[in-house]
Design a protein around this motif. Structure first.
Motif, mmCIF file in Angstrom:
data_model
loop_
_atom_site.group_PDB
_atom_site.id
_atom_site.type_symbol
_atom_site.label_atom_id
_atom_site.label_comp_id
_atom_site.label_asym_id
_atom_site.label_seq_id
_atom_site.Cartn_x
_atom_site.Cartn_y
_atom_site.Cartn_z
ATOM 1 N N UNK A 112 0.822 -1.213 0.000
ATOM 2 C CA UNK A 112 0.000 0.000 0.000
ATOM 3 C C UNK A 112 0.855 1.261 0.000
ATOM 4 N N UNK A 113 2.192 1.126 0.113
ATOM 5 C CA UNK A 113 3.049 2.317 0.212
ATOM 6 C C UNK A 113 3.949 2.447 -1.006
ATOM 7 N N UNK B 285 12.059 -0.984 -4.720
ATOM 8 C CA UNK B 285 12.168 -2.134 -5.624
ATOM 9 C C UNK B 285 12.807 -1.717 -6.952
ATOM 10 N N UNK B 286 12.367 -0.562 -7.479
ATOM 11 C CA UNK B 286 12.910 -0.110 -8.770
ATOM 12 C C UNK B 286 14.419 0.096 -8.668
ATOM 13 N N UNK C 85 -3.323 -3.313 -6.373
ATOM 14 C CA UNK C 85 -2.414 -2.325 -5.794
ATOM 15 C C UNK C 85 -0.986 -2.540 -6.254
ATOM 16 N N UNK C 86 -0.579 -3.807 -6.295
ATOM 17 C CA UNK C 86 0.793 -4.097 -6.725
ATOM 18 C C UNK C 86 0.966 -3.682 -8.183
ATOM 19 N N UNK C 87 -0.007 -4.046 -9.027
ATOM 20 C CA UNK C 87 0.100 -3.682 -10.447
ATOM 21 C C UNK C 87 0.187 -2.158 -10.585
ATOM 22 N N UNK C 88 -0.648 -1.442 -9.820
ATOM 23 C CA UNK C 88 -0.646 0.019 -9.867
ATOM 24 C C UNK C 88 0.674 0.601 -9.377
ATOM 25 N N UNK C 89 1.198 0.049 -8.277
ATOM 26 C CA UNK C 89 2.480 0.514 -7.720
ATOM 27 C C UNK C 89 3.607 0.323 -8.724
ATOM 28 N N UNK C 90 3.610 -0.815 -9.388
ATOM 29 C CA UNK C 90 4.645 -1.076 -10.396
ATOM 30 C C UNK C 90 4.543 -0.054 -11.527
ATOM 31 N N UNK C 91 3.293 0.210 -11.963
ATOM 32 C CA UNK C 91 3.094 1.138 -13.084
ATOM 33 C C UNK C 91 3.573 2.538 -12.712
#
Ligand SMILES: NC(=O)c1ccc[n+]([C@@H]2O[C@H](COP(=O)([O-])OP(=O)(O)OC[C@H]3O[C@@H](n4cnc5c(N)ncnc54)[C@H](OP(=O)(O)O)[C@@H]3O)[C@@H](O)[C@H]2O)c1
Length: 523
Positions: free
Chosen positions: A118-119, A126-127, A156-162
């Motif tokens: 969520x953060x 990660x990047x 959420x994970x997909x959005x965070x990665x994007x």
């Protein structure tokens, strides 16, 4: 096993040598694939699936020299463990250092990112780690993100990665793929919402939805049986097949997963995914090629042909039941409602039997019977094609009383293979005929053993081969088939039946099939 040249004498080869030669020929023809360099990012790295399936499968691929030279794993989860602890867990998954030197060498560069999905900072960190690995481990910007976490976090994970550019292929033509574990939603609406969320960040051709049944050699062998042979396809239709049975039976109960199972049940846990996958491969039309979309197009066409009775008609087509106390494998076991984590008044089905119709040219009028359950008499997954009886038997009645209809059984697990059951004359002075079985056993024909489903699926995802992964429209169609059943359940229909643990299910399921003069084909 025998190999013979054109008209030449047959030579007998040792099975192992035979396999090795076949593999060498595959490699020479470029059939056996080695992925490009890649970083595999596991969301849910501290969880059960990572420890039991994903990491051991990657370790085995390393031992088989199937991983690329530029390879790294990054674990991402909340648990505050560092790189060293994560690497220890990776080694534990492989059974220790001596067991797998190739994995041991790779694990030294694995990394772990502790953070909440969520953060935003989790994805920023990660990047950075992934950029470092491109330089230090030679992963060349290629990413395989594996969603092995709670489904509520998928979007959420997909959005965070994007938001951190992780969803787009890099400038040098690198790839970014997202592997998604089931459940793909809990009903049609939630599945569509999940798809919308994922598609906001990843294109469909970047998404690899896993149903581990598709990774099983025996499930893939359905394609070989049907489309690599000329003798089965002509009889694979309504003119010869009387009906089809699919059985997914487990001996185990809910074990320590009572809590999870309460919100799943047999319909969601097994029928919507595994059964629909096996069924579509077994009944679909021949694809033009083995290309991913050619096969998935045929699967989805088959699913679209399944007739879906309305919710108020489901009572005639579906039996749902729950196991009570009984004896399984010689051991006294409690009933479902007594299991840990289960509501003592639970209405969750641990067993489901149903009949379906497939309304197309090939299968019109051929019923398909499906059953799945926990705490049944045996553990077995199989598809059985039961053929029509001969139009006329010239033998006296009692001489054929032990003759069952011919059948072809595709044994998916555990005793992997195929059995053809047909009538043979019993030796003796009368013309008594009874059913006998001709068996093909995977283990005997291919003694090296079959690869674990996750090994095959991970390798395919790394190489970008989507054939064994589930496309968005397949998921949607499978939910459309089960939606009226879910609706009926919500209205308390059909009434919940009961069966003792260790049996083959409730009497109501026998009645469902016996009403048409047929019988379950128990192993
Ligand atoms: N286990 C199986 O055999 C199996 C089989 C088929 C499919 N699946 C599917 O695979 C997925 C994972 O299952 P599982 O059994 O491995 O689950 P699990 O053991 O509960 O693991 C969940 C993982 O997700 C992490 N996580 C959860 N919420 C998070 C958050 N907000 N931020 C960061 N990390 C978070 C957890 O990290 P921390 O614990 O460190 O907080 C843990 O690593 C599920 O979709 C499940 O349905 C599992």
């Amino acid at each position: 096993m025998t190999a013979a040249g054109d008209g030449g004498p047959a030579a007998t080869l040792e099975p192992a040598l035979d396999e090795a030669l076949a593999q060498a020929a595959e490699a020479a023809a470029g059939v056996s694939r080695r992925p490009e360099p890649v970083a595999v990012v596991i969301f849910g790295a501290s969880g059960d699936l990572a420890a039991r399936k994903i990491l051991p499968a990657l370790a085995t691929l390393a031992a088989r020299q199937a991983l690329p030279d530029g390879f790294a794993v990054v674990g991402v989860a909340r648990s505050e463990i560092g790189d060293d602890e994560f690497r220890d867990r990776c080694m534990a998954a492989a059974g220790g250092e001596e067991a797998n030197p190739a994995w041991t060498r790779l694990v030294r560069q694995f990394r772990y990112v502790a953070g909440d999905y969520g953060e935003d900072v989790t994805f920023a960190t990660l990047a950075e780690v992934l950029d470092e690995l491109d330089a230090s481990a030679g992963t060349r910007g290629n990413r395989l993100y594996y969603l092995a976490t709670v489904p509520s976090m998928f979007g959420r994970v997909a959005g965070g990665l994007a938001r951190h550019g992780g969803n787009r292929p890099g400038p040098g033509g690198s790839f970014a793929r997202l592997v998604v574990e089931k459940p793909f939603g809990t009903d049609l609406d939630s599945a569509r919402r999940l798809d919308d969320e994922l598609h906001q960040s990843f294109d469909e051709d970047q998404i690899f939805r896993i149903d581990h049944y598709m990774g099983k050699e025996t499930v893939q062998n359905v394609l070989a049986l049907r489309f690599a042979n000329a003798i089965f396809e002509p009889i694979w239709n309504r003119r010869y097949v009387d009906h089809v049975q699919v059985t997914v039976a487990e001996r185990l109960g809910v074990e320590h997963r009572g809590n999870f199972y309460e919100s799943a049940g047999a319909l969601r846990d097994i029928v919507q995914n595994h059964v629909m996958q096996v069924l579509s491969l077994t009944l679909m039309e021949p694809p033009a090629t083995m290309e991913a979309n050619a096969i998935r197009d045929e699967k989805v066409k088959l699913l679209r042909s399944v007739v879906v009775p309305r919710a108020d008609q489901q009572v005639e087509h579906v039996v749902r039941a729950q196991y009570g106390a009984g004896t399984c494998g010689g051991e006294a076991v409690p009933g479902y409602r007594e299991e840990e984590g289960v509501d003592p008044r639970s209405m969750t089905e641990t067993y489901l039997a149903m009949n379906l119709a497939v309304d197309n040219w090939r299968w019109a009028g051929v019923p398909v019977y499906i059953r799945t359950g926990k705490r049944l008499a045996d553990r077995v997954t199989e598809v059985t094609m039961i053929f029509q009886r001969p139009p006329h038997l010239p033998f006296a009645g009692q001489l054929t009383r032990d003759l069952r209809p011919d059948s072809l059984k595709l044994r998916i697990q555990p005793d992997e293979g195929i059995s053809l059951c047909f009538g043979a004359k019993v030796p003796g002075p009368t013309f008594r005929v009874r059913s006998v079985s001709m068996d093909f056993s995977y283990q005997q024909a291919f003694p090296g053993g079959t690869a674990e489903a996750y090994e095959r699926l991970l390798l395919d995802a790394m190489t970008g081969d989507a054939m064994l992964f589930i496309r968005s429209d397949e998921v949607d169609q499978a939910w459309q088939i089960v939606a009226p059943i879910q609706e009926a359940f919500a209205f308390g229909e059909p009434p919940l039946a009961h069966y003792p643990a260790g049996s083959w299910g409730p009497i109501e399921a026998d009645r469902l099939i016996e009403a048409t003069g047929r019988q379950w084909s128990n192993p």
